[in-house]
Design a protein around this motif. Structure first.
Motif, mmCIF file in Angstrom:
data_model
loop_
_atom_site.group_PDB
_atom_site.id
_atom_site.type_symbol
_atom_site.label_atom_id
_atom_site.label_comp_id
_atom_site.label_asym_id
_atom_site.label_seq_id
_atom_site.Cartn_x
_atom_site.Cartn_y
_atom_site.Cartn_z
ATOM 1 N N ASN A 27 0.776 -1.228 0.075
ATOM 2 C CA ASN A 27 -0.097 -0.110 0.009
ATOM 3 C C ASN A 27 0.750 1.142 -0.062
ATOM 4 O O ASN A 27 0.673 2.387 -0.490
ATOM 5 N N CYS A 102 -9.165 6.313 1.880
ATOM 6 C CA CYS A 102 -8.970 4.989 1.280
ATOM 7 C C CYS A 102 -9.394 5.042 -0.379
ATOM 8 O O CYS A 102 -9.051 4.448 -1.209
ATOM 9 N N TRP A 103 -10.905 5.350 -0.224
ATOM 10 C CA TRP A 103 -11.465 5.146 -1.610
ATOM 11 C C TRP A 103 -11.203 6.485 -2.733
ATOM 12 O O TRP A 103 -10.864 6.300 -3.873
ATOM 13 N N ASN A 106 -7.847 5.061 -4.042
ATOM 14 C CA ASN A 106 -8.074 3.888 -5.011
ATOM 15 C C ASN A 106 -8.375 4.733 -6.623
ATOM 16 O O ASN A 106 -7.774 4.189 -7.369
ATOM 17 N N ILE A 139 -10.354 -0.281 -10.962
ATOM 18 C CA ILE A 139 -10.902 -0.235 -9.600
ATOM 19 C C ILE A 139 -11.949 -1.648 -9.537
ATOM 20 O O ILE A 139 -11.731 -2.314 -8.558
ATOM 21 N N THR A 143 -11.808 -5.031 -7.039
ATOM 22 C CA THR A 143 -13.099 -5.105 -5.985
ATOM 23 C C THR A 143 -13.552 -6.681 -6.265
ATOM 24 O O THR A 143 -13.785 -7.463 -5.242
ATOM 25 N N LEU A 297 -3.509 -0.523 -5.234
ATOM 26 C CA LEU A 297 -5.048 -0.386 -5.312
ATOM 27 C C LEU A 297 -5.674 -1.673 -4.811
ATOM 28 O O LEU A 297 -6.776 -1.633 -4.193
ATOM 29 N N ASN A 298 -5.087 -2.880 -5.030
ATOM 30 C CA ASN A 298 -5.822 -4.143 -4.337
ATOM 31 C C ASN A 298 -5.593 -3.892 -3.022
ATOM 32 O O ASN A 298 -6.604 -4.201 -2.357
ATOM 33 N N PHE A 300 -5.848 -1.201 -1.144
ATOM 34 C CA PHE A 300 -6.583 -0.198 -0.459
ATOM 35 C C PHE A 300 -8.168 -0.637 -0.766
ATOM 36 O O PHE A 300 -9.037 -0.140 0.057
ATOM 37 N N VAL A 301 -8.424 -1.625 -1.756
ATOM 38 C CA VAL A 301 -9.869 -1.982 -1.808
ATOM 39 C C VAL A 301 -10.007 -3.013 -0.692
ATOM 40 O O VAL A 301 -11.310 -2.969 -0.367
ATOM 41 N N SER A 338 -16.139 1.291 -4.331
ATOM 42 C CA SER A 338 -15.757 1.215 -5.527
ATOM 43 C C SER A 338 -16.716 1.910 -6.342
ATOM 44 O O SER A 338 -15.975 2.727 -7.271
ATOM 45 N N ALA A 341 -15.382 5.526 -5.744
ATOM 46 C CA ALA A 341 -14.123 5.941 -6.634
ATOM 47 C C ALA A 341 -14.391 6.166 -7.953
ATOM 48 O O ALA A 341 -13.734 6.906 -8.804
#
Length: 448
Positions: A27, A102-103, A106, A139, A143, A297-298, A300-301, A338, A341
């Motif tokens: 991250n 976080c989003w 993303n 994104i 998800t 991205l992974n 934070f998702v 998601s 975002a």
């Protein structure tokens, strides 16, 4: 919430030390370090000093969070620490602001991946809907991966973590090689800004975005094996290792290329390798930089799903946010984050990749800082209450981390700061509505 307890307790759905370190470093090593040289190059030596200030401040905060993780293992750190110290209302606001960071991160990471791929596919550098749609596709890809469960997400994190280290360490190796051979003379920083407190502050604020994520392991504490030991270790190991890599690698890129070259690049690391090694190496590094952004991205998702789930279980958010699918993934929390975002990316695609990324960097950073400030204040309160071993050195480090957080929040600028405060304030009606619907339960909800 059908099946939530079973999935939470299932050993196969827990993260170990390696996955936690990969989550922290994965991250942290995302889009920031690969794109920031373009913004830092005009600052010259201010950027080097700014990295030092940011790494020092971040390590102070990482130490504070590691100590809090030992005191309050499990739970969601952004809510747990503030709620334990100052009550559920403050805990809600801090967790809500961290979730927003976080989003929005993303959105920035998806744009950063697309930006690096524009080196390989130049058409992506054009303004228009296509780059935005590709970013949105990234994104939703991750998800979908996270909807398969936390272990699937953790496995993807370990893989991308290993790949993203290659260009960072490779840049240092190339620098040692070209300087040792005498084939390249570092360009004079004739067009760089003079060293000043203001320029150092600007550099420190920019570099903080690259170090966001050191708190990732404690944000999913109840998904970790033996969190009392694993979370502090992963936090400190990840923060120290990443800080050292950043200082060496990013300084190499900004110091061995002309300021104008770095500043004009959509992918500075790719430009560095293309200039000093070969064009093919530049394209390969652009691919690795895109992988780095996608790995972050992974991660934070994963966070944007876990935080609302935990808050809903504490009755701070509607119970829908705590519902899990058959893999133990928080279905509606992931879908909501998601979707938000996606809206941010699509609504701002007219800014172009660079403009959208810079906008999201500032908003994400200033929003995340709210959690860092609250954690430092909570640690000071626990130390005064003797719940944390009192020592002048720890108190000084905690105070330093708090002052650094305030300075970085100010350095983000008035527009980003106001955006972060306004977005955080949107959670207040939700909190009061939940409190009115179940007042006793909100007050009595378990904190850890």
């Amino acid at each position: 919430m059908t099946g939530s307890v079973t999935n939470m307790e299932r050993p196969g759905q827990k993260l170990g030390l390696l996955m936690c370190i990969a989550l922290v470093m994965g991250n942290m090593i995302g889009s920031g370090v690969f794109l920031l040289p373009a913004a830092l190059a005009p600052l010259g030596w201010n950027a080097v000093i700014g990295w030092g200030v940011t790494i020092g401040g971040t390590l102070c905060l990482a130490l504070v969070l590691a100590r809090l993780a030992r005191l309050l293992p499990g739970g969601t750190g952004p809510f747990t620490y503030a709620a334990e110290a100052f009550g559920p209302g403050v805990g809600f606001i801090v967790a809500w602001s961290f979730w927003i960071s976080c989003w929005t991160a993303n959105a920035a990471l998806a744009v950063a991946a697309t930006s690096n791929l524009s080196i390989i596919f130049p058409g992506l550098a054009d303004e228009g809907q296509t780059p935005a749609l590709i970013a949105i596709g990234f994104i939703w890809l991750f998800t979908a991966i996270n909807l398969l469960g936390v272990r699937k997400a953790g496995g993807a994190q370990v893989l991308t973590w290993a790949l993203k280290l290659l260009p960072l360490l490779g840049a240092v190796v190339v620098a040692v090689w070209v300087l040792g051979s005498g084939s390249v003379t570092p360009p004079a920083l004739a067009n760089a800004a003079p060293v000043s407190l203001g320029n150092i502050g600007s550099a420190a604020t920019l570099t903080l975005f690259a170090l966001l994520g050191f708190e990732s392991a404690l944000a999913v504490g109840d998904r970790v094996k033996d969190p009392e030991k694993t979370v502090p270790r992963a936090t400190m190991i990840g923060a120290v290792a990443t800080g050292i890599i950043y200082l060496l690698s990013c300084t190499t890129v900004t110091m061995l290329l002309p300021v104008e070259t770095v500043q004009a690049s959509n992918a500075p690391y790719a430009t560095f390798f293309a200039t000093l090694v070969s064009p093919a190496a530049g394209q390969l590094v652009a691919l690795f930089a895109a992988i780095a952004a996608l790995g972050a991205l992974n991660g934070f998702v994963l966070l944007v799903g876990e935080i609302p789930r935990d808050m809903a279980q504490k009755r701070q958010l509607p119970s829908l946010m705590a519902r899990e699918n058959r893999f133990g993934a928080p279905l509606w929390s992931l879908l909501l984050a998601s979707s938000l975002a996606t809206l941010v990316v699509y609504a701002n695609y007219s800014r172009g990749l660079a403009g959208l990324f810079n906008f999201m960097v500032l908003v994400t950073t200033s929003t995340a800082i709210i959690f860092y400030m609250a954690a430092a204040l909570a640690a000071l309160k626990f130390e005064r209450q003797r719940r944390i071993a009192a020592s002048p050195r720890f108190a000084a480090l905690t105070l330093t981390g708090f002052i650094y957080s305030c300075w970085a929040f100010y350095g983000a600028g008035i527009e980003a700061s106001l955006w972060s405060l306004a977005m955080t304030a949107t959670g207040l009606p939700i909190y009061f509505a939940m409190r009115r619907s179940t007042p006793a339960r909100c007050e009595e909800a378990p904190i850890a």
